[in-house]
Design an enzyme around this catalytic site. Structure first.
Site, short mmCIF file in Angstrom:
data_model
loop_
_atom_site.label_atom_id
_atom_site.label_comp_id
_atom_site.label_asym_id
_atom_site.label_seq_id
_atom_site.Cartn_x
_atom_site.Cartn_y
_atom_site.Cartn_z
N SER A 45 -10.80 -38.01 46.18
CA SER A 45 -9.64 -38.49 46.91
C SER A 45 -8.82 -37.25 47.24
CB SER A 45 -8.84 -39.47 46.06
OG SER A 45 -7.85 -40.09 46.86
N GLU A 46 -8.60 -36.99 48.53
CA GLU A 46 -8.11 -35.67 48.91
C GLU A 46 -6.66 -35.40 48.51
OE1 GLU A 46 -9.16 -37.97 51.08
OE2 GLU A 46 -7.89 -38.07 52.88
N ASN A 47 -5.96 -36.41 48.00
CA ASN A 47 -4.64 -36.13 47.47
C ASN A 47 -4.71 -35.49 46.08
OD1 ASN A 47 -5.67 -38.77 46.87
ND2 ASN A 47 -3.72 -39.29 45.93
N SER A 87 -7.51 -29.09 46.48
CA SER A 87 -8.31 -30.18 47.01
C SER A 87 -8.90 -29.83 48.37
CB SER A 87 -7.43 -31.43 47.13
OG SER A 87 -8.19 -32.53 47.55
#
Lengths: 207, 234
Positions: A45-47, A87
């Site tokens: 999850s790119e957060n 990330s």
């Protein structure tokens, strides 16, 4: 019968290989997680998270634990957290094996448009431009035609691009196509869809 | 040097001025410096430029500064959840610079590391690349993006010790470390200030060198999209 959303997601899950780190977009791509079976797939999850788990049980929601769609989620025993620069470092650095994304338009050279429609409310590209520029393989999952019945697989995109020549494979309700030299190549047709039907629904050059 | 302040307003005292550039941590409503944003609203500082991934919602996060017209410009990757933002943007009252999310994060990190520019493939061939320097490396085209050097960073962490060493919690870390790094001054709000020496030095996420002022306070920590699954029947 063309594939439905779940069949498209199941077909997309076949693309994922054991051991891969993968980023799934919002919409049908999210459903892909339901079909990975026994494969060892780690979802990013790119957060700021690797090893994304399912939605929490009611009452277990944690405001400090959300996915890139801002939904409450859970962690797994393998989960790692990190900041946004790290990330996108792993995204830009090619460490994420594949991204599965939705799209508004894909061109026969692999151009992708999925972030804005001029004249309509512009919300932003979020992490989509970084993902398509950085990950190993970009797989688009979308309906073959829009709600007017027009092909979303085009000779050239008409909408502002998310990335130039970035798409590797397209999975639609009618079948699977690869971006190759000179256009799109049919990999397979959905169950009950003929190659003629797929060609007829496609504006892009099929080689 | 004493870094701990009694509240958000005092922690920002002397740091705010009209037209300033603020980098803010947070992703959506997760890990946002809600107390410091409230104090900026209270201070009435105007013509602010914010580098922040999102713009909050109408009544929470940066949204509260949009209501009071304190924001001149946003540098963000996604602003979809805020009706007042859209109204001000479409009427020309508010400037908006879209940055791809990873580019925004790296611009903050780079600024904090003293790097004024870097090259990335993100956005090549899109509107994002227009007007930017293009350069080829090993047969691939990249565009130059600039590091962010903000007047002030406002950040939310989970715990701090008295020297400003920070620990974040789960995905509330997000943009907070890079935002903290790129501020000339960095003010941090935490849920708990613990005595120096009680954090394991190996577990510090952001060292106190980046942190100038700290406050402890109660956080609302609003959830934007509450999603759950049903408990299985036994």
């Amino acid at each position: 019968m063309p594939w439905d959303r779940n069949q498209m997601a199941a077909r997309a899950a076949e693309e994922l290989q054991d051991g891969w780190y993968v980023n799934l977009g919002i919409g049908i791509p999210t459903l892909v997680a339901n079909y990975v079976g026994d494969k060892d797939i780690t979802l990013q999850s790119e957060n700021g998270m690797l090893g994304m788990g399912p939605f929490p049980f009611e009452g277990d929601e944690d405001p400090d634990l959300i996915n890139a769609g801002k939904q409450t989620i859970t962690e797994l025993n393998r989960t790692a957290y990190f900041d946004s620069a790290t990330s996108f470092g792993m995204i830009r650095g090619g460490k994420i094996a594949a991204a599965i994304l939705g799209a508004m338009e894909v061109a026969e050279n692999g151009d992708l448009a999925n972030w804005m429609i001029p004249g309509k409310l512009v919300k932003g590209m979020g992490g989509a431009m970084d993902l398509v520029a950085g990950v190993g393989r970009v797989i688009v999952v979308m309906d073959h035609t829009n709600k007017h019945g027009d092909s979303k697989l085009l000779k050239e995109c008409t909408l502002p691009l998310t990335g130039k020549a970035v798409v590797d494979r397209i999975i639609t309700n009618l079948g699977v196509l690869d971006v190759v030299e000179g256009g799109l190549k049919i990999v397979e047709c959905a169950d009950g869809v003929t190659e003629e039907e797929l060609r007829a629904a496609t504006e892009a050059t099929i080689v | 040097m004493k870094k701990i302040y009694p509240n958000a307003a005092e922690a920002l005292d002397g740091l705010l001025f009209d037209g300033m550039f603020i980098a803010a941590g947070g992703f959506g409503l997760c890990g946002i410096p809600e107390l410091l944003l409230g104090a900026i609203k209270g201070a009435g500082t105007k013509d602010l430029t914010f580098a922040s991934n999102n713009a909050g919602v109408d009544d929470f996060g940066i949204g509260i500064l949009l209501q009071t017209r304190q924001v001149k410009k946003m540098i963000s990757s996604y602003v979809g959840e805020n009706a007042e933002f859209m109204r001000q943007y479409l009427s020309g009252e508010l400037e908006l610079e879209f940055n791809p999310q990873g580019t925004l994060a790296e611009r903050m990190r780079a600024g904090g590391c003293g790097i004024p520019g870097f090259y990335t493939k993100t956005g090549v061939g899109t509107v994002i690349a227009e007007g930017k320097e293009h350069k080829d490396f090993n047969g691939e085209t990249y565009i130059m993006e600039e590091g962010i050097f903000a007047d002030l960073a406002i950040v939310k962490a989970w715990k701090a010790d008295e020297t400003g060493n920070l620990i974040f919690r789960k995905t509330a870390r997000n943009f907070n470390p890079p935002a903290a790094m790129c501020g000339k001054t960095c003010v941090v709000e935490v849920e708990e200030i613990v005595p120096t020496g009680s954090l394991d030095p190996d577990h510090i996420h952001l060292p106190g060198i980046y942190v100038h002022r700290i406050i402890q306070g109660d956080h609302e920590k609003r959830i934007e999209q509450r999603t759950t699954r049903k408990r299985e029947e036994a």
